[in-house]
Design a protein around this motif. Sequence first.
Motif, short mmCIF file in Angstrom:
data_model
loop_
_atom_site.label_atom_id
_atom_site.label_comp_id
_atom_site.label_asym_id
_atom_site.label_seq_id
_atom_site.Cartn_x
_atom_site.Cartn_y
_atom_site.Cartn_z
N LEU A 161 0.94 -1.06 -0.09
CA LEU A 161 0.08 -0.15 0.04
C LEU A 161 0.99 1.29 -0.03
N ALA A 162 1.88 1.17 0.57
CA ALA A 162 2.95 2.22 0.80
C ALA A 162 3.46 2.73 -0.55
N LYS A 163 3.26 1.71 -1.73
CA LYS A 163 3.87 2.03 -2.92
C LYS A 163 2.85 2.87 -3.58
N LEU A 164 1.72 3.11 -3.32
CA LEU A 164 0.76 3.84 -4.05
C LEU A 164 1.24 5.39 -3.95
N PRO A 165 0.96 6.15 -4.88
CA PRO A 165 1.25 7.59 -4.85
C PRO A 165 0.13 8.22 -3.86
N GLY A 166 0.83 9.04 -2.94
CA GLY A 166 -0.02 9.62 -2.06
C GLY A 166 -0.13 8.87 -0.60
N LEU A 167 0.46 7.75 -0.71
CA LEU A 167 0.33 7.09 0.77
C LEU A 167 1.80 6.76 1.03
N GLY A 168 2.18 7.36 2.48
CA GLY A 168 3.62 6.84 2.64
C GLY A 168 3.64 5.68 3.77
N PRO A 169 4.70 5.17 4.68
CA PRO A 169 4.41 4.30 5.45
C PRO A 169 3.51 4.37 6.42
N ARG A 170 3.19 5.66 7.17
CA ARG A 170 2.29 5.82 8.15
C ARG A 170 0.85 5.82 7.57
N SER A 171 0.61 6.45 6.45
CA SER A 171 -0.84 6.37 5.97
C SER A 171 -0.92 4.78 5.46
N LYS A 200 -12.11 5.38 -0.64
CA LYS A 200 -12.56 5.14 0.75
C LYS A 200 -11.57 4.63 1.81
N LEU A 201 -10.37 4.75 1.22
CA LEU A 201 -9.02 4.55 2.19
C LEU A 201 -8.66 5.77 2.78
N PRO A 202 -8.63 5.67 3.99
CA PRO A 202 -8.16 6.89 4.51
C PRO A 202 -6.65 7.52 3.85
N GLY A 203 -6.81 8.86 3.67
CA GLY A 203 -5.66 9.54 3.20
C GLY A 203 -5.72 9.72 1.83
N LEU A 204 -6.87 8.90 1.20
CA LEU A 204 -7.02 9.25 -0.35
C LEU A 204 -8.21 9.95 -0.55
N GLY A 205 -8.26 10.99 -1.44
CA GLY A 205 -9.42 11.58 -1.95
C GLY A 205 -9.80 11.15 -3.45
N PRO A 206 -10.97 11.73 -3.98
CA PRO A 206 -11.27 11.12 -5.36
C PRO A 206 -10.20 11.31 -6.24
N SER A 250 -6.51 11.57 -5.74
CA SER A 250 -5.55 10.90 -5.39
C SER A 250 -6.04 9.33 -5.68
N ALA A 251 -7.21 8.84 -5.44
CA ALA A 251 -7.91 7.54 -5.66
C ALA A 251 -7.50 7.30 -7.10
N ARG A 252 -7.65 8.42 -8.21
CA ARG A 252 -7.57 8.28 -9.38
C ARG A 252 -5.99 8.17 -9.73
N ARG A 253 -5.17 8.62 -9.30
CA ARG A 253 -3.73 8.68 -9.28
C ARG A 253 -3.49 7.11 -9.09
N ALA A 254 -3.82 6.88 -7.83
CA ALA A 254 -3.69 5.31 -7.24
C ALA A 254 -4.05 4.46 -8.17
N ALA A 255 -5.35 4.44 -8.73
CA ALA A 255 -5.56 3.47 -9.91
C ALA A 255 -4.85 3.47 -10.98
N LEU A 256 -4.46 4.66 -11.57
CA LEU A 256 -3.61 4.72 -12.56
C LEU A 256 -2.32 4.19 -12.61
N HIS A 257 -1.65 4.46 -11.13
CA HIS A 257 -0.50 3.71 -11.00
C HIS A 257 -0.67 2.25 -10.89
N LEU A 258 -1.68 1.73 -10.34
CA LEU A 258 -1.79 0.26 -10.43
C LEU A 258 -1.81 -0.23 -11.59
N VAL A 259 -2.76 0.42 -12.53
CA VAL A 259 -2.55 -0.28 -13.83
C VAL A 259 -1.42 -0.19 -14.56
N LYS A 260 -0.79 0.93 -14.35
CA LYS A 260 0.75 1.29 -14.84
C LYS A 260 1.59 -0.10 -14.44
N LYS A 261 1.51 -0.29 -13.12
CA LYS A 261 2.54 -1.13 -12.31
C LYS A 261 1.87 -2.53 -12.19
#
Lengths: 201, 201
Positions: free
Chosen positions: A17-27, B19-25, B27-38
């Motif tokens: 999870l920490a490898k996702l952008p926007g999430l560090g080790p704590r989050s 819905k994860l704490p620390g991710l808004g709409p 950053s969730a889009r960024r995270a989803a794209l990151h997942l698709v790329k990686k």
Amino acid sequence: MSKRVAGPEIERLIQLLAKLPGLGPRSARRAALHLVKKRESLMQPLTAAMGEALEKIVICRTCGNVDTSDPCTICCDPRRDGGVIIVVEDVSDLWALERAGAINARYHVLGGTLSPLDGVGPQDLNIESLVTRVREGGVREVILAVNATVDGQTTAHYVTDLLANTGVSVTRLAHGVPVGGELDYLDEGTISAAIRSRTTF
Amino acid sequence: MSKRVAGPEIERLIQLLAKLPGLGPRSARRAALHLVKKRESLMQPLTAAMGEALEKIVICRTCGNVDTSDPCTICCDPRRDGGVIIVVEDVSDLWALERAGAINARYHVLGGTLSPLDGVGPQDLNIESLVTRVREGGVREVILAVNATVDGQTTAHYVTDLLANTGVSVTRLAHGVPVGGELDYLDEGTISAAIRSRTTF
């Protein structure tokens, strides 16, 4: 932070999870705990959604878009004007343009910007495939919708040079005051650009 | 932001990630794209890790810890001093204490703090099970390691009142200057507390 106190399963989840952008080790730890707590309402559907994404989502080999088919829905859509290609840095920019719904064209996702300092050269981006698409014919205009950053503009200049002899018209997005924006909060560069590009009222 | 521009699979992934704490709409889009790329290096292992967590991770019915066994490893560990129970708000606080490694006791995770404004009452927290554990005997000391916030302290007072007639000693963490902390950056409350609780040098 390196001491492992949770079990290996949850530590692995935190690490990933920490490898996702926007999430560090704590989050990432907070997110993992949240997942464990919301097992039925979040962890199960998210695991299922990721499994489905893994199975179905592909990257379009024509334009670099993310979709469930290759070529993607946009590249296949006969109602789109194939004569106009909008060049964007990332799929998120494509989404932003689609949300605006201002133009019914095709796209080309570069996958980043040229950045010599970070070691990103033309071969790391989908630039060659753009030139190929343009050379294959049928394209009248290439709109450079890259971000108005230094790297974005460098990339725009590079792409313009490459397309110089193809006969297509290369345009870029207008600079100006954002709609709803207040002058007082804008930087001088934007205000100068808005003055230079002023239009009759 | 409400207009859907990506396919339903990726929209669903974005919605769930948001819905994860620390991710808004966004950053969730960024995270989803990151997942698709990686895909190979991140989305596959993360899906697998979440599947494994779903399968194995349970919440300890004794203390509220998150582990692969119930009762958890800490509750089962015979080398832990069962006479001391450290009361924490959340599993992340338990992890913080375990990382510090300062004490070899058992834990009790409340799952939050009393917060009348947010509608969190005693029945929403694992307070009754704490009283039961203490009444079952064998406990000498309950250390209240709740956060030094208003809600945390309210909860601490409430728990202390409940445990008043059980004969166990109820203690709380010391207030003072953080190790490595600079006085100039500390609030007045902490400095006053550190002065009041001063020790001989």
